[in-house]
Design an enzyme around this catalytic site. Structure first.
Site, PDB file in Angstrom:
ATOM      1  N   CYS A 117       0.798  -1.305  -0.077  1.00  0.00           N
ATOM      2  CA  CYS A 117       0.283  -0.114  -0.160  1.00  0.00           C
ATOM      3  C   CYS A 117       1.180   0.890  -0.006  1.00  0.00           C
ATOM      4  O   CYS A 117       0.010   1.914  -0.013  1.00  0.00           O
ATOM      5  CB  CYS A 117      -0.747   0.174   1.297  1.00  0.00           C
ATOM      6  SG  CYS A 117      -2.386  -1.499   0.832  1.00  0.00           S
ATOM      7  N   HIS A 252      -3.190   7.490   2.314  1.00  0.00           N
ATOM      8  CA  HIS A 252      -3.237   5.944   1.695  1.00  0.00           C
ATOM      9  C   HIS A 252      -4.899   6.133   2.017  1.00  0.00           C
ATOM     10  O   HIS A 252      -5.573   5.904   3.555  1.00  0.00           O
ATOM     11  CB  HIS A 252      -2.525   4.906   2.441  1.00  0.00           C
ATOM     12  CG  HIS A 252      -2.984   3.824   2.108  1.00  0.00           C
ATOM     13  ND1 HIS A 252      -3.622   3.255   1.310  1.00  0.00           N
ATOM     14  CD2 HIS A 252      -3.164   2.652   3.378  1.00  0.00           C
ATOM     15  CE1 HIS A 252      -4.257   2.356   0.748  1.00  0.00           C
ATOM     16  NE2 HIS A 252      -3.102   1.707   2.503  1.00  0.00           N
ATOM     17  N   ASN A 282     -10.090  -0.209   0.119  1.00  0.00           N
ATOM     18  CA  ASN A 282      -8.421   0.503   0.105  1.00  0.00           C
ATOM     19  C   ASN A 282      -8.316  -0.159  -1.311  1.00  0.00           C
ATOM     20  O   ASN A 282      -8.560  -1.622  -1.661  1.00  0.00           O
ATOM     21  CB  ASN A 282      -7.929  -1.121   1.171  1.00  0.00           C
ATOM     22  CG  ASN A 282      -5.829  -0.782   1.561  1.00  0.00           C
ATOM     23  OD1 ASN A 282      -5.706  -0.025   0.312  1.00  0.00           O
ATOM     24  ND2 ASN A 282      -6.353  -0.776   2.353  1.00  0.00           N
TER      25      ASN A 282
HETATM   26  N1  COA Z   1     -18.422  -8.448   9.433  1.00  0.00           N
HETATM   27  C1  COA Z   1     -18.560  -8.884  10.560  1.00  0.00           C
HETATM   28  N2  COA Z   1     -17.912  -8.395  11.770  1.00  0.00           N
HETATM   29  C2  COA Z   1     -16.818  -8.980  11.662  1.00  0.00           C
HETATM   30  C3  COA Z   1     -15.339  -9.218  10.388  1.00  0.00           C
HETATM   31  C4  COA Z   1     -16.974  -8.177   9.277  1.00  0.00           C
HETATM   32  N3  COA Z   1     -16.514  -8.406   7.970  1.00  0.00           N
HETATM   33  N4  COA Z   1     -14.187  -8.769  10.607  1.00  0.00           N
HETATM   34  C5  COA Z   1     -14.408  -9.445  11.493  1.00  0.00           C
HETATM   35  N5  COA Z   1     -15.560  -9.567  12.398  1.00  0.00           N
HETATM   36  C6  COA Z   1     -15.473  -9.856  14.045  1.00  0.00           C
HETATM   37  C7  COA Z   1     -14.905 -10.666  14.189  1.00  0.00           C
HETATM   38  O1  COA Z   1     -14.941 -12.165  13.578  1.00  0.00           O
HETATM   39  C8  COA Z   1     -14.635 -10.538  15.666  1.00  0.00           C
HETATM   40  O2  COA Z   1     -16.004 -10.792  16.254  1.00  0.00           O
HETATM   41  P1  COA Z   1     -15.529 -12.019  17.744  1.00  0.00           P
HETATM   42  O3  COA Z   1     -15.445 -10.829  18.646  1.00  0.00           O
HETATM   43  O4  COA Z   1     -17.069 -12.548  17.753  1.00  0.00           O
HETATM   44  O5  COA Z   1     -14.546 -13.004  17.142  1.00  0.00           O
HETATM   45  C9  COA Z   1     -14.953  -8.664  15.061  1.00  0.00           C
HETATM   46  O6  COA Z   1     -16.076  -8.804  14.847  1.00  0.00           O
HETATM   47  C10 COA Z   1     -14.213  -8.202  16.440  1.00  0.00           C
HETATM   48  O7  COA Z   1     -13.373  -8.654  15.196  1.00  0.00           O
HETATM   49  P2  COA Z   1     -11.624  -8.113  15.302  1.00  0.00           P
HETATM   50  O8  COA Z   1     -11.155  -8.610  14.337  1.00  0.00           O
HETATM   51  O9  COA Z   1     -10.905  -7.814  16.862  1.00  0.00           O
HETATM   52  O10 COA Z   1     -12.182  -6.102  14.628  1.00  0.00           O
HETATM   53  P3  COA Z   1     -11.594  -4.586  14.791  1.00  0.00           P
HETATM   54  O11 COA Z   1     -12.682  -4.082  15.455  1.00  0.00           O
HETATM   55  O12 COA Z   1     -10.265  -4.919  14.863  1.00  0.00           O
HETATM   56  O13 COA Z   1     -11.988  -4.181  13.470  1.00  0.00           O
HETATM   57  C11 COA Z   1     -10.550  -4.395  11.057  1.00  0.00           C
HETATM   58  C12 COA Z   1     -11.796  -4.830  12.640  1.00  0.00           C
HETATM   59  C13 COA Z   1      -9.741  -4.604  10.615  1.00  0.00           C
HETATM   60  C14 COA Z   1     -11.579  -3.343  10.370  1.00  0.00           C
HETATM   61  C15 COA Z   1      -9.365  -3.471  11.904  1.00  0.00           C
HETATM   62  O14 COA Z   1      -8.819  -4.159  12.685  1.00  0.00           O
HETATM   63  C16 COA Z   1      -8.566  -2.410  11.274  1.00  0.00           C
HETATM   64  O15 COA Z   1      -9.143  -1.846  10.606  1.00  0.00           O
HETATM   65  N6  COA Z   1      -7.591  -2.941  11.173  1.00  0.00           N
HETATM   66  C17 COA Z   1      -6.503  -2.172  10.117  1.00  0.00           C
HETATM   67  C18 COA Z   1      -6.587  -2.652   8.966  1.00  0.00           C
HETATM   68  C19 COA Z   1      -6.432  -1.991   7.507  1.00  0.00           C
HETATM   69  O16 COA Z   1      -6.341  -1.030   7.394  1.00  0.00           O
HETATM   70  N7  COA Z   1      -5.061  -2.796   7.030  1.00  0.00           N
HETATM   71  C20 COA Z   1      -4.661  -1.979   5.839  1.00  0.00           C
HETATM   72  C21 COA Z   1      -3.439  -1.481   5.977  1.00  0.00           C
HETATM   73  S1  COA Z   1      -2.816  -0.865   4.324  1.00  0.00           S
END
Ligand code: COA
Length: 325
Positions: A117, A252, A282
C-alpha cells in the site's frame, strides 16, 4: 542570477476504476457481514471489482493516458513509468513496461516497485530523486491494483476491506524558486520484523501457493496511526513547516478510523483531510492518486497549495511526501 533548483513538479493526474461497483450489502450476500459493521469499523460503503480484462496493466495504462492528456504531454515524450503494484498481470514483463507499450511511450523506460500500500509514495520518492538527479525529465508514477484477485473470500475480516483501481500522476522536471512548486521532500521507512501482520502468502516463485492476503487487523491498526503520524511530522520538519501550513492531507485510504486518528494527532481539521475510502475501499498503491484526483478534479486541491501524502502497507512499509502544486 535567480536562485532556482530542479524539482519534480505535478503536471497531471488520471484514474481508472472498474465498471462493477460492489456495495456492502452485496458483500453481505457473499460472507457473514453487514453494511453497519463495515461502515462503523472502516467507513467503507462500496468498492469496485475488476472484470477479467481490467488488469493492473490495463487499468494503469488507462489512468496513465488520462494523466498525460491532462498535462498535454505526448506519450512519445515521456521519460519513465514507475508502477506500484502487488497484483501484476505477469511476473514479467513488468506492468510498467506493458503500460509503456500500450501508451506508445517509445522513449520511456519503466519498472514495477513492490511496497504494497506504500507503493505510490515509494514510486513518487524514486521519481523525485531521478528527476532531481537530472536522469529523466518526466515520470508517470502509477498505482494499479486488483486486490479482488488475491482476497480470501472465506475471510470476512479482510475481503470486505479492499477494492480495485488505478491512479497515475505525471511529474515533470522544472527549475523553480524555493517557494515554487514540486515535491519538497519524501521519507520512506520499512520494518521487515512486522512482515507477518500483513502479507500475501504466495507468488509465482511459490507455485504451491495461490497467494491470498492475510492480515492481523488489530496489529496493523495498532502500528498505523503512530508510524504514519511520525512520518508526517518528519516530513513537515524537513521543510520547517507545521501541520497548520498544510492545505490538504491525502492519506492512503485503508480505514476511516486510521485516517481520522492521524488527522487528529496532527491537529488537522477534518475538512482538510481527503477521504475516499467510502467510495473505493482500500485500493492499496492506487488509493493515494485516486483520492488526490477526487479532490483535484472537484477543484479542492489548487495551484500553490501544500499537499501531504502518507501511506502504510504490508512489509511493513510506510512513508510520506510533501508536494506544492
Ligand atoms: N463483518 C462482521 N463481523 C466481522 C467482520 C466482518 N466483515 N470481520 C470481523 N468480524 C468480527 C470478528 O470475527 C470478531 O468477532 P468475535 O468478537 O465474535 O470474534 C469481531 O468482528 C471483532 O473482530 P476484530 O478483528 O477484533 O475487529 P476490529 O475491531 O479489530 O476491526 C478491522 C477489524 C479489520 C476493521 C480493524 O482491525 C482494522 O481496521 N485494522 C486495520 C486494517 C487495515 O487498514 N489494513 C490495511 C492497512 S494497509
Amino acid at each position: 542570477m535567480s536562485d532556482l533548483r530542479r524539482r519534480a513538479v505535478f503536471a497531471g493526474i488520471g484514474t481508472y476504476l472498474p465498471e462493477q461497483i460492489v456495495t456492502n450489502a452485496q458483500m453481505a450476500e457473499r460472507v457473514d457481514t453487514s453494511d453497519d459493521w463495515i461502515v462503523e469499523r472502516t467507513g467503507i460503503r462500496q468498492r469496485h471489482f475488476a472484470a477479467p480484462h481490467e488488469t493492473a496493466a490495463f487499468m494503469g495504462a488507462e489512468a496513465g493516458r488520462k494523466a498525460l492528456e491532462a498535462a498535454g504531454l505526448a506519450p512519445e515524450k515521456l521519460g519513465a513509468i514507475i508502477v506500484g503494484t502487488s497484483t501484476p498481470d505477469n511476473a514479467f514483463p513488468s506492468t510498467a513496461v506493458q503500460i509503456q507499450g500500450a501508451l506508445g511511450a517509445k522513449a520511456a523506460f519503466g519498472f514495477d516497485l513492490a511496497a504494497a500500500c506504500s507503493g505510490f509514495i515509494y514510486g513518487l520518492s524514486v521519481a523525485d530523486a531521478m528527476i532531481r538527479a537530472g536522469q529523466v525529465e518526466s515520470v508517470l508514477v502509477i498505482g494499479s491494483e486488483v486486490y479482488s484477485r488475491i482476497l480470501n473470500f472465506e475471510d470476512r475480516g479482510t475481503c470486505v476491506l479492499f477494492g480495485d483501481g488505478a491512479g497515475a500522476m505525471l511529474l515533470v522536471a522544472r527549475d523553480v524558486p524555493a517557494d515554487g512548486p514540486g515535491v519538497l521532500s519524501s521519507h520512506l521507512h520499512a520494518d521487515g520484523s512486522l512482515g507477518e501482520i500483513l502479507y500475501v502468502d504466495g507468488a509465482v516463485g511459490r507455485p504451491d501457493k495461490p497467494g491470498h492476503l492475510v492480515m492481523n487487523g488489530r496489529e496493523v491498526f495498532r502500528h498505523a496511526v503512530t508510524l504514519l503520524a511520525g512520518a508526517v511530522s518528519e516530513t513537515l520538519a524537513a521543510s520547517g513547516l507545521e501541520a497548520t501550513d498544510i492545505d490538504w492531507l491525502v492519506p492512503h485510504q485503508a480505514n476511516r478510523r486510521i485516517i481520522d486518528g492521524v488527522g487528529k494527532k496532527l491537529g488537522l481539521p477534518p475538512e482538510r483531510v481527503v477521504v475516499t475510502v467510502d467510495l473505493h475501499a482500500n485500493t492499496s498503491a492506487a488509493s493515494i492518486p485516486l483520492a488526490f484526483a477526487h479532490a483535484y478534479e472537484a477543484g479542492k486541491i489548487q495551484p500553490g497549495q501544500l499537499v501531504l501524502l502518507e501511506a502504510l502497507g504490508g512489509g511493513l512499509t510506510w512513508g510520506a511526501a510533501l508536494l506544492r502544486l
